[in-house]
Design a protein around this motif. Structure first.
Motif, short mmCIF file in Angstrom:
data_model
loop_
_atom_site.label_atom_id
_atom_site.label_comp_id
_atom_site.label_asym_id
_atom_site.label_seq_id
_atom_site.Cartn_x
_atom_site.Cartn_y
_atom_site.Cartn_z
N GLU A 45 0.74 -0.89 0.20
CA GLU A 45 -0.04 0.51 0.01
C GLU A 45 0.73 1.28 -0.12
O GLU A 45 1.83 1.70 1.10
N ILE A 46 0.94 1.97 -0.95
CA ILE A 46 1.66 3.15 -1.19
C ILE A 46 0.83 4.62 -1.04
O ILE A 46 -0.25 4.75 -1.62
N ASP A 47 1.30 5.65 0.13
CA ASP A 47 0.74 6.95 -0.29
C ASP A 47 1.33 7.06 -0.82
O ASP A 47 2.79 7.72 -0.84
N LEU A 48 0.56 8.02 -1.52
CA LEU A 48 1.82 9.17 -2.80
C LEU A 48 1.04 10.39 -3.40
O LEU A 48 -0.70 10.29 -3.15
N GLU A 49 1.59 11.31 -4.01
CA GLU A 49 0.95 12.65 -4.36
C GLU A 49 0.49 12.90 -5.97
O GLU A 49 1.78 12.43 -6.17
N ARG A 59 2.54 5.88 -12.10
CA ARG A 59 3.46 5.17 -10.81
C ARG A 59 4.17 4.65 -10.31
O ARG A 59 5.07 3.48 -10.83
N MET A 63 6.68 1.42 -10.03
CA MET A 63 7.62 1.18 -9.14
C MET A 63 7.18 -0.68 -9.03
O MET A 63 8.25 -1.03 -9.15
N ARG A 66 10.06 -1.98 -11.69
CA ARG A 66 10.71 -1.98 -11.79
C ARG A 66 11.52 -2.33 -10.19
O ARG A 66 12.92 -3.31 -10.29
N LEU A 67 10.67 -2.82 -9.16
CA LEU A 67 11.11 -3.13 -8.01
C LEU A 67 10.54 -4.21 -7.46
O LEU A 67 11.20 -5.14 -6.78
N LEU A 68 8.89 -3.88 -6.99
CA LEU A 68 8.44 -5.11 -6.19
C LEU A 68 7.99 -6.49 -6.99
O LEU A 68 7.63 -7.77 -6.00
N THR B 24 11.63 -1.18 1.62
CA THR B 24 11.21 -0.66 -0.01
C THR B 24 11.18 -0.13 -0.61
O THR B 24 11.60 0.63 -1.50
N ALA B 27 14.22 1.73 -1.24
CA ALA B 27 14.78 2.00 -2.18
C ALA B 27 14.50 2.34 -3.65
O ALA B 27 14.88 2.29 -4.58
N LEU B 28 12.91 2.04 -3.26
CA LEU B 28 12.42 3.11 -4.46
C LEU B 28 12.81 4.55 -4.68
O LEU B 28 12.38 4.64 -5.90
N LEU B 31 15.71 5.04 -6.01
CA LEU B 31 15.82 5.07 -7.89
C LEU B 31 14.98 6.06 -8.64
O LEU B 31 14.82 6.10 -9.63
N PHE B 33 11.89 7.56 -7.23
CA PHE B 33 10.49 7.67 -7.28
C PHE B 33 9.96 9.23 -5.86
O PHE B 33 10.86 8.34 -4.83
N GLU B 34 8.90 9.50 -5.68
CA GLU B 34 8.84 10.19 -4.81
C GLU B 34 7.25 9.02 -4.15
O GLU B 34 5.95 9.53 -4.84
N LEU B 35 7.35 8.81 -3.34
CA LEU B 35 6.17 8.81 -2.35
C LEU B 35 5.89 9.03 -0.80
O LEU B 35 7.25 8.82 -0.39
N GLU B 36 5.04 9.18 0.30
CA GLU B 36 4.83 9.05 1.60
C GLU B 36 5.38 8.20 2.39
O GLU B 36 5.46 8.62 3.45
N ASP B 37 4.65 7.22 1.90
CA ASP B 37 4.85 6.07 2.62
C ASP B 37 4.48 4.61 2.13
O ASP B 37 3.86 4.60 0.67
N LEU B 38 5.20 3.84 3.02
CA LEU B 38 4.96 2.57 2.26
C LEU B 38 4.72 1.25 3.45
O LEU B 38 5.28 1.10 3.79
#
Lengths: 83, 83
Positions: A45-49, A59, A63, A66-68, B24, B27-28, B31, B33-38
């Motif tokens: 679960e990825i929080d993003l803007e 996006r 991810m 490329r990685l998950l 994780t 690592a993102l 690479l 990527f901009e994210l706030e939480d995972l």
């Protein structure tokens, strides 16, 4: 920019052996549960803007690519909701 | 009896450290990527036969309580769909 949560579910491709799931299924059966099949998956679960839900989805898919997820053995899907 | 698929999602409780998710996320970010939480979670897709969706849900919840989740550190939820 809007705040989204993208959920990436990573599953083994059909035909790839999943010994962890088999062990879990057998342990449940030993406890007396009846089930026909059990599959395991990873969920991120990825929080993003992002500018839009579509852009958040793109996006998160990148991810995953490329990685998950490992494209040799995994499929993945992405769900996006407003946060 | 009807064929159902119950999906059990097992998450760490709020406040429980998740070093795998932190790694994780970093690592993102490395690479680009901009994210706030995972947050990471385990997902089990269980095929089973039951009298009703309600009974399938109860059985899958019991599987989670007895084996799939550790109540000290995990929360879980169950979704049931016809198969």
């Amino acid at each position: 920019m809007t705040a989204y949560t993208a959920t990436v579910t990573v599953r083994l491709k059909h035909g790839v052996l999943d010994p962890e799931a088999e062990t879990t299924q057998r342990a449940l059966e030993r406890l007396g549960f009846e089930l026909e099949d059990l599959r395991s998956a990873d969920r991120f679960e990825i929080d993003l803007e992002a500018e839009s839900a579509e852009s958040a989805r793109e996006r998160a898919s990148e991810m995953a690519e490329r990685l998950l997820a490992n494209p040799t053995i995994h499929d993945f899907d992405v769900e996006v909701v407003d946060r």
